[in-house]
Design an enzyme around this catalytic site. Structure first.
Site, PDB file in Angstrom:
ATOM      1  CE  LYS A  72      48.824  38.381  51.316  1.00  0.00           C
ATOM      2  NZ  LYS A  72      49.645  37.152  51.392  1.00  0.00           N
ATOM      3  CE  LYS A  82      42.607  34.493  51.251  1.00  0.00           C
ATOM      4  NZ  LYS A  82      43.757  33.984  50.561  1.00  0.00           N
ATOM      5  CE  LYS A 111      48.619  30.751  57.179  1.00  0.00           C
ATOM      6  NZ  LYS A 111      49.665  30.351  56.713  1.00  0.00           N
TER       7      LYS A 111
END
Ligand code: AMP
Ligand code: TRP
Length: 333
Positions: A116, A198, A201
């Protein structure tokens, strides 16, 4: 030793966007089975979601929708406790306590955090850094034995286990060292637009994932657009054919056919035919969930009642365990 009926399961998902097929196949699907054999607690972790900015009105909607998806998928409030994290203040309180025994150097090693940071650059909040400590609090607060999750959460659970041990050593045995439960197939569903990463969302590209609430036509369209390779054969080869391997995994999980059976069925057929059938198989698989969800959406007050009731039940366990921890530390007089 607790007997199996008394063992505790805890898991959660963030209401930070649309729950997708990866969330379902990697995590939620297991919860449905496990709730029959364990004391199960499932949370919608809104305080985790805000570690990255969420638009308030949207967050409000997603909290309720995530709860509805749990219920529509088959989490049964008669068997399991379902609640929203922020309704049980003990989570953040225990997180503070665990902060005092967590090391910055340990949190700096977290893969999810590092990923992130790469995306967000300098716009990283202290909350995002601290996220694994709050997650450990979620888990330890209920003296959880098992945490059913997807592959990506393994490191966070190892960290929770380590904090339990550290607390117990410092202040006395109270926390259980939790173990992850990760299924073999489906624990890491990859993005449809990029099978190296992966399914997520927070992906920028909407074609990365199949949301559990996607309309049938959109599901079919997204599968049609899924990235494959330039070859022709439909075979499971994780090195040379990551895209097809991912689609085969999904197909197998939504149809209950083995990958071997599918390879045989699609021998000599082309990607187009394969994708068309897969799109239909996913639509068929999600149909009951989507129908249930539609019904639940007609009566949000009922779902709110289930959540408030779940929070009350969770609070009974959480407050007792938190009190015990505070007593051990000397936070009582
Ligand atoms: P999150 O969306 O991060 O709140 O994740 C909720 C649950 O879904 C966690 O147990 C994750 O490990 C799991 N999960 C998330 N993404 C995937 C994926 N692509 N494949 C399998 N499981 C996933
Ligand atoms: N971090 C988890 C995820 O993003 C969500 C989560 C928060 C969780 N607290 C938890 C999962 C406790 C299991 C147990 O997927």
């Amino acid at each position: 030793m607790k007997d199996i009926k008394n063992k505790i399961i805890f898991s959660a998902a963030q209401p930070s966007g649309n729950l997708h097929l990866g969330n379902y196949l990697g995590a939620i699907k297991q919860w449905i089975d496990l709730q029959n054999n364990y004391k199960s607690i499932f949370s919608i972790v809104d305080y985790h979601a805000i570690t990255i900015y969420q638009e308030p009105q949207k967050l409000r909607e997603k909290i309720l929708e995530t709860a509805m998806i749990y219920l529509a998928a088959g989490i049964d409030p008669k068997k399991s406790i379902i609640f929203v994290q922020s309704d049980v203040r003990e989570h953040t309180e225990l997180a503070w306590i665990l902060n005092t025994i967590s090391k910055i150097s340990e949190l700096e090693l977290m893969t999810q955090y590092k990923d992130k940071v790469k995306k967000l650059r300098s716009n990283v909040s202290v909350g995002l850094f601290d996220y694994p400590v709050l997650m450990a609090a979620d888990i330890l607060l209920y003296k959880t034995d098992f945490v059913p999750v997807g592959e990506d959460q393994k490191q966070h659970i190892e960290f929770a286990r380590m904090l339990a041990r550290r607390f117990n050593n410092l202040y006395g045995e109270i926390f259980i060292e939790p173990k992850e439960i990760i299924i073999k197939e489906g624990a890491r569903i990859m993005g449809l637009d990029d099978p190296e990463k992966k399914m997520s969302k927070s992906a920028e590209n909407q074609n990365n994932y199949i949301a559990l609430i996607d309309e049938p036509s959109l599901i079919k369209e997204k599968i049609k657009k899924a990235v494959t390779d330039s070859g022709k054969e439909i075979v499971y080869d994780l090195e040379k054919k990551k895209g097809i391997a991912n689609l085969l995994t999904i197909y197998s999980l939504v149809s209950s056919k083995t990958i071997k059976q599918l390879e045989k069925e699609y021998k000599g057929k082309n990607y187009g035919e394969f994708k068309k059938d897969l799109g239909e198989a996913i639509v068929y698989f999600l149909d009951p969930l989507q129908k249930n969800l539609k019904k639940l959406k007609e009566n949000p007050a009922n779902v709110k009642k289930i959540l408030k009731n779940g929070a009350e039940q969770a609070k009974i366990i959480a407050s007792k365990n938190l009190e015990e921890a505070k007593n051990k530390i000397g936070i009582n007089y």
